[in-house]
Design a protein around this motif. Structure first.
Motif, PDB file in Angstrom:
ATOM      1  N   LEU A 190       0.828  -1.198   0.000  1.00  0.00           N
ATOM      2  CA  LEU A 190       0.000   0.000   0.000  1.00  0.00           C
ATOM      3  C   LEU A 190       0.866   1.253   0.000  1.00  0.00           C
ATOM      4  O   LEU A 190       2.007   1.234   0.470  1.00  0.00           O
ATOM      5  N   ILE A 191       0.293   2.340  -0.509  1.00  0.00           N
ATOM      6  CA  ILE A 191       0.995   3.620  -0.460  1.00  0.00           C
ATOM      7  C   ILE A 191       0.964   4.155   0.973  1.00  0.00           C
ATOM      8  O   ILE A 191       0.082   3.812   1.761  1.00  0.00           O
ATOM      9  N   ASN A 192       1.939   4.993   1.319  1.00  0.00           N
ATOM     10  CA  ASN A 192       1.930   5.637   2.637  1.00  0.00           C
ATOM     11  C   ASN A 192       0.783   6.645   2.691  1.00  0.00           C
ATOM     12  O   ASN A 192       0.583   7.427   1.755  1.00  0.00           O
ATOM     13  N   TYR A 193       0.044   6.622   3.787  1.00  0.00           N
ATOM     14  CA  TYR A 193      -1.151   7.463   3.887  1.00  0.00           C
ATOM     15  C   TYR A 193      -1.484   7.661   5.358  1.00  0.00           C
ATOM     16  O   TYR A 193      -1.225   6.780   6.184  1.00  0.00           O
ATOM     17  N   SER A 194      -2.064   8.811   5.705  1.00  0.00           N
ATOM     18  CA  SER A 194      -2.497   9.021   7.089  1.00  0.00           C
ATOM     19  C   SER A 194      -3.715   9.931   7.124  1.00  0.00           C
ATOM     20  O   SER A 194      -3.804  10.893   6.355  1.00  0.00           O
ATOM     21  N   VAL A 195      -4.655   9.602   8.012  1.00  0.00           N
ATOM     22  CA  VAL A 195      -5.870  10.402   8.211  1.00  0.00           C
ATOM     23  C   VAL A 195      -6.207  10.395   9.697  1.00  0.00           C
ATOM     24  O   VAL A 195      -5.734   9.545  10.455  1.00  0.00           O
ATOM     25  N   ILE A 196      -7.051  11.351  10.115  1.00  0.00           N
ATOM     26  CA  ILE A 196      -7.516  11.405  11.503  1.00  0.00           C
ATOM     27  C   ILE A 196      -9.026  11.180  11.512  1.00  0.00           C
ATOM     28  O   ILE A 196      -9.782  11.938  10.903  1.00  0.00           O
ATOM     29  N   ILE A 197      -9.458  10.131  12.219  1.00  0.00           N
ATOM     30  CA  ILE A 197     -10.877   9.773  12.297  1.00  0.00           C
ATOM     31  C   ILE A 197     -11.454  10.362  13.585  1.00  0.00           C
ATOM     32  O   ILE A 197     -10.902  10.145  14.666  1.00  0.00           O
TER      33      ILE A 197
END
Length: 372
Positions: A190-197
């Motif tokens: 997977l590609i590097n990714y970040s989110v805030i839920i």
């Protein structure tokens, strides 16, 4: 005039899964309603609070009519729940766009709002898609959600960071006083990714997850995240902010590292908690070479004390360290870890304490010291 006949038990579960996000004071009246779409032999139920959208499905239902309505969600659920177990529920839409709900001799008449006005999250393209089991996703959230801040002025603290980097998926939360990290290795590339839920979304999702191996499809872009479960789709908006670089605040060197029985420590803390200060929740831990002394006291000059043996020391550059911590933060961590022994790492009385499982090394917990 259109109608539908459905068994009570088939109807209750999908309704129960969607009504919890309905607010008592909606921004617009229609989000107090749920959307019901009947199409051939399938029924779609949908609710929203404009931040979260939950969709559930019923398939292979005997039906003659297609229709779409919105109806007050909690009232409809409570009416259906009031009918006898395993009874058939008749749902009839009359020419005045009222819904008549009946079973045997009991009947309710409810008003509706046009389904065309029901707000839904429009279709969006995912920039990242991957799969987890219910069990793994639930474990990640269980391990971290309790450290989320509660309505902090810093938006990034009011949610969980979901981060993928070098095929390691991390969930991280902090309220500024403690930090929780849980990592797992993903087999997909997977590609590097970040989110805030957001916290509210995390708590709702946790309620819906089961401890099973059923697959969850996760789709993410910069604004939204969705979780496709069996017969249910959960979609949430994201917090548009940057999460702090948490790895930098985890110390690399500790001067005292000990092994201790988690269950004995938890039970001791639960007892000491009876007499700690109700406002500060502070407890003092004195680490010696062979034992851990726990002290709690309150403003009435009452105090409690317990002594536990230290099972093993891995590093003892410093003989004695006394540190004061929030007792509830400690108990939260000990409730989350499951194995018999834990590892506690310390630097001094003024630096954060690190707690880990002895066997499983995928969870890290930091707790900042406090003054008592």
């Amino acid at each position: 005039m259109k109608y539908l006949i459905i068994n009570r038990e088939k109807l209750i579960l999908p309704l129960k899964n969607i009504i919890s996000i309905i607010t008592s004071r909606p921004i617009i009246p229609i989000i107090n309603n749920i959307l019901i779409e009947v199409n051939n032999n399938d029924i779609i139920f949908k609710s929203t609070n404009l931040e979260i959208e939950i969709t559930t499905f019923l398939k292979n239902i005997e039906n003659k009519y297609n229709f779409s309505i919105t109806i007050a969600g909690k009232k409809f659920y409570n009416i259906c729940k009031s009918f006898p177990i395993n009874s058939n529920i008749n749902i009839l839409i009359n020419d005045n766009n009222q819904v008549i709900i009946s079973s045997k001799k009991c009947k309710f008449i409810m008003s509706t709002l046009p389904s065309i006005n029901f707000p839904t999250i429009e279709y969006w393209e995912g920039q990242l898609e991957f799969f987890l089991t219910n069990k793994i996703l639930k474990m990640l959230i269980d391990a971290t959600y309790f450290s989320i801040a509660n309505q902090d002025v810093r938006p990034y603290l009011n949610g969980i960071l979901l981060k993928i980097e070098n095929n390691i998926l991390s969930m991280v939360s902090t309220d500024g006083h403690r930090l929780s990290v849980c990592n797992i290795l993903i087999n997909e590339i997977l590609i590097n990714y970040s989110v805030i839920i957001p916290k509210k979304s995390i708590l709702e999702l946790l309620r819906l997850l089961k401890n099973t191996n059923d697959i969850v499809k996760i789709k993410i872009n910069n604004n939204n995240i969705s979780f496709n479960l069996k017969y249910l789709k959960f979609t949430s908006k994201l917090i548009e902010n940057s999460f702090p670089e948490y790895i930098k605040i985890i110390p690399k060197i500790y001067y005292k590292i000990i092994k201790i029985d988690r269950i004995l420590l938890k039970n001791a803390l639960l007892s000491i908690a009876i007499l700690v200060n109700e406002r500060t929740k502070g407890v003092t831990l004195l680490f010696n070479k062979k034992y851990l002394k726990i002290l709690g006291r309150n403003i009435d000059n009452e105090q409690a004390e317990d002594i536990l043996n230290i099972e093993e020391e891995y590093n003892n550059t410093k003989d004695n360290i006394e540190i004061s911590l929030n007792i509830e933060y400690l108990i939260d961590v000990l409730n989350t870890l499951k194995n018999k022994y834990i590892k506690i790492s310390l630097i001094d009385s003024f630096s954060s304490i690190k707690i880990e499982d002895i066997i499983e090394n995928n969870k890290i917990y930091l707790i900042m010291p406090m003054r008592i």
